[in-house]
Scaffold this motif. Structure first.
Motif, PDB file in Angstrom:
ATOM      1  N   GLY A 299       0.813  -1.207   0.000  1.00 18.12           N
ATOM      2  CA  GLY A 299       0.000   0.000   0.000  1.00 18.12           C
ATOM      3  C   GLY A 299       0.849   1.261   0.000  1.00 18.12           C
ATOM      4  O   GLY A 299       0.451   2.292  -0.557  1.00 18.12           O
ATOM      5  N   ILE A 300       2.032   1.191   0.621  1.00 19.48           N
ATOM      6  CA  ILE A 300       2.950   2.334   0.583  1.00 19.48           C
ATOM      7  C   ILE A 300       3.270   2.687  -0.864  1.00 19.48           C
ATOM      8  O   ILE A 300       3.269   3.850  -1.264  1.00 19.48           O
ATOM      9  CB  ILE A 300       4.244   2.013   1.360  1.00 19.48           C
ATOM     10  N   ALA A 301       3.541   1.652  -1.673  1.00 15.90           N
ATOM     11  CA  ALA A 301       3.916   1.871  -3.072  1.00 15.90           C
ATOM     12  C   ALA A 301       2.740   2.352  -3.905  1.00 15.90           C
ATOM     13  O   ALA A 301       2.863   3.301  -4.698  1.00 15.90           O
ATOM     14  CB  ALA A 301       4.486   0.581  -3.660  1.00 15.90           C
ATOM     15  N   THR A 302       1.570   1.730  -3.752  1.00 16.73           N
ATOM     16  CA  THR A 302       0.418   2.146  -4.558  1.00 16.73           C
ATOM     17  C   THR A 302      -0.060   3.547  -4.178  1.00 16.73           C
ATOM     18  O   THR A 302      -0.393   4.350  -5.059  1.00 16.73           O
ATOM     19  CB  THR A 302      -0.735   1.134  -4.429  1.00 16.73           C
ATOM     20  N   ASP A 303      -0.061   3.858  -2.875  1.00 11.78           N
ATOM     21  CA  ASP A 303      -0.474   5.200  -2.450  1.00 11.78           C
ATOM     22  C   ASP A 303       0.519   6.257  -2.938  1.00 11.78           C
ATOM     23  O   ASP A 303       0.129   7.366  -3.335  1.00 11.78           O
ATOM     24  CB  ASP A 303      -0.603   5.267  -0.929  1.00 11.78           C
ATOM     25  N   TRP A 304       1.812   5.921  -2.888  1.00  7.70           N
ATOM     26  CA  TRP A 304       2.840   6.835  -3.384  1.00  7.70           C
ATOM     27  C   TRP A 304       2.618   7.134  -4.863  1.00  7.70           C
ATOM     28  O   TRP A 304       2.642   8.292  -5.292  1.00  7.70           O
ATOM     29  CB  TRP A 304       4.215   6.214  -3.163  1.00  7.70           C
ATOM     30  N   ALA A 305       2.373   6.088  -5.652  1.00  3.79           N
ATOM     31  CA  ALA A 305       2.161   6.278  -7.086  1.00  3.79           C
ATOM     32  C   ALA A 305       0.891   7.072  -7.362  1.00  3.79           C
ATOM     33  O   ALA A 305       0.875   7.969  -8.220  1.00  3.79           O
ATOM     34  CB  ALA A 305       2.112   4.924  -7.792  1.00  3.79           C
ATOM     35  N   LEU A 306      -0.184   6.768  -6.637  1.00  2.00           N
ATOM     36  CA  LEU A 306      -1.440   7.501  -6.826  1.00  2.00           C
ATOM     37  C   LEU A 306      -1.257   8.985  -6.515  1.00  2.00           C
ATOM     38  O   LEU A 306      -1.741   9.847  -7.246  1.00  2.00           O
ATOM     39  CB  LEU A 306      -2.530   6.901  -5.944  1.00  2.00           C
ATOM     40  N   GLY A 307      -0.540   9.283  -5.442  1.00  2.00           N
ATOM     41  CA  GLY A 307      -0.300  10.675  -5.094  1.00  2.00           C
ATOM     42  C   GLY A 307       0.561  11.387  -6.115  1.00  2.00           C
ATOM     43  O   GLY A 307       0.339  12.567  -6.441  1.00  2.00           O
TER      44      GLY A 307
END
Length: 494
Positions: A299-307
């Motif tokens: 989730g750290i990676a997906t949230d980072w990319a989404l942001g």
């Protein structure tokens, strides 16, 4: 007469308070957030007082109930919280994602050797574990270390705030410290004495299903609950999630996708692996073990990319666009090692990377590649089970990162077999802790009996054969990335 179970689940970003009935039905939940501090690179700390303040707020946000018969506990694992004789924290809680203690890992390998540590604890030594963190405190905060009465994990301190009793933990948390002998089921005296750690600092170890005490007068007043409610010892979040995922046999596995992610299944005993890739920790009742692979940044990676890619668009809009991109993301691959990686590489210096970019690469392609990278990391963990002779016949997905449909669909096709979506994907950890508390107060004799009474309809995702074939190829491409970049990671961290 109605009977409900209150669970307090201390997560990486928030405390969740959840109520279940005695058949596992979710009656209500609330959460309160708190910050993680990163004062230096590779550090991750939290203030335990924030846990307690958030707990009080979360419980007050629940509808008032007079039928609570037990309180269950869960929290993130691998931490190091030193407290004095009165239970007061002496230093912030160094949490699982903190990897400042790489020097202490090297020291442990010099003293004991990687193989012998793995033989004793059934776990590879890594900066994510509690022991290196404790040795860092010993070296860098010696005055505080010598004042410490105990080293605990988060749920152990919350239990102290509830009951007034301190100095105890459960089998699941103990077995992921790096100091617990998995064969003898106790703290390893040889390791403890060789490292200058007093055995008295290590808490007593109990089954998660045992009742530790009752809600004190002061805690009851602060929480707005009745005094005297039994409180179980509780368990680490991964162990609770296993049972909350309704795993009862040795052929069932699940993945919990949160800030980090892990894949786990039960085994009678630790599974030998000469490459020391998987972790092992005891189940809630302390009788069998979880065989677990961990992806440090999910989730750290997906949230980072989404942001990074949003540019004013919503998550739903971005994911809809990414869903239109063909599997393989136009040969763009993502390595999700934003904060190092655990299984299978155990390298805190590994970092994220996109490979295959071109002028035609757009935001939707990057987002899909990010989601695929997380799924490939999970697929790499699952493949180790097969290699070790642990076939997976049922697979369940849960966790906070399961909010949309894109990531679950990609994971299903990467794994190549049907996947069950948990009815309450963000509450499965709390449900497992509720089972432990229910056994503690005698509602059920065992956790298996408690699970047998649960009626839960889940959604089953079926893989697409064409996508499965494509992802088999791209997963092999993904496997080539880490070996190709490993030397670069070393050079960047000299």
């Amino acid at each position: 007469m109605s009977e409900s179970l209150l669970v307090l689940d201390v997560g990486t970003t928030s405390v969740k308070a959840a109520c279940f009935d005695n058949k596992g039905l979710l009656l209500g939940s609330a959460s309160e957030t708190y910050p993680t501090l990163h004062p230096y690179p590779n550090w991750a700390e939290q203030d335990p007082h924030e846990y307690w303040a958030a707990t009080i707020k979360a419980v007050h946000s629940l509808p008032k109930r007079d039928d609570i018969v037990a309180i269950g506990l869960s929290a993130h694992m691998n931490g190091a919280l030193i407290v004095d004789i009165a239970g007061e924290p002496l230093y912030p809680h160094i949490i699982h994602s903190d990897v400042r203690s790489t020097k202490q890992c090297r020291l442990l390998e010099e003293i004991w050797g990687r193989e012998q540590i793995y033989q004793k604890t059934s776990n590879p030594i890594a900066a994510h574990l509690s022991l290196p963190k404790l040795l860092w405190l010993k070296e860098n905060r010696p005055s505080l270390f010598h004042r410490a009465a105990w080293v605990l994990n988060g749920k152990d301190w919350i239990r102290f705030k509830l009951t007034g009793k301190i100095g105890a933990t459960d089998f699941s948390d103990a077995s992921l410290t790096g100091l617990f002998n998995s064969e003898q089921k106790r703290w390893d005296d040889e390791m403890v004495s060789s490292l200058g750690i007093h055995l008295s600092m290590l808490p007593e170890v109990h089954a998660s299903t045992t009742i530790a005490g009752v809600l004190s007068v002061e805690a009851a007043r602060l929480l707005g609950l009745q005094q005297g409610i039994p409180v179980s010892y509780g368990g680490g979040d991964a162990a609770c999630a296993t049972r909350g995922a309704l795993v009862t046999t040795y052929s069932e596995a699940y993945a919990a996708i949160g800030s980090s992610a892990w894949v786990s299944m039960l085994s009678k005993e630790p599974v030998p692996d000469g490459r020391m890739r998987m972790q092992h920790f005891f189940d809630l009742e302390g009788e069998c073990v979880n065989v677990c692979g961990t992806v440090q940044s999910a989730g750290i990676a997906t949230d980072w990319a989404l942001g990074l890619l949003s540019q004013g668009q919503s998550r739903e809009e971005l994911e809809h666009q990414a869903a239109e991109v063909r599997p393989g993301s136009s040969n763009v691959l993502f390595l999700p090692y934003l904060m190092g990686e655990r299984t299978p590489h155990w390298n805190p210096y590994a970092r994220g990377a996109y490979i295959g970019l071109s002028p035609s690469t757009d935001a939707a392609t990057l987002l899909r590649a990010t989601y695929e990278g997380v799924a490939f990391a999970l697929g790499e963990c699952v493949s180790i089970y097969e290699e070790l002779g642990l076939p997976v016949k049922k697979f369940t997905l849960l966790g906070g990162a399961m909010r949309g449909t894109l990531l679950p669909a990609i994971i299903t096709n990467v794994l190549g077999h049907s996947v069950h979506m948990h009815r309450w994907p963000t509450q499965a950890t709390a449900l497992g802790a509720a089972f432990a508390a229910a056994v503690g107060v005698g509602l059920y004799k065992t956790i298996e009996e408690a699970i047998a009474h649960v009626v839960m309809q889940d959604t089953i995702l079926i893989p697409d054969e064409e996508m499965v074939a494509s992802y088999k190829v791209y997963l092999e491409h993904y496997r080539c990335l880490y070996p190709a970049l490993e030397q670069l990671f070393k050079l960047q961290n000299r």
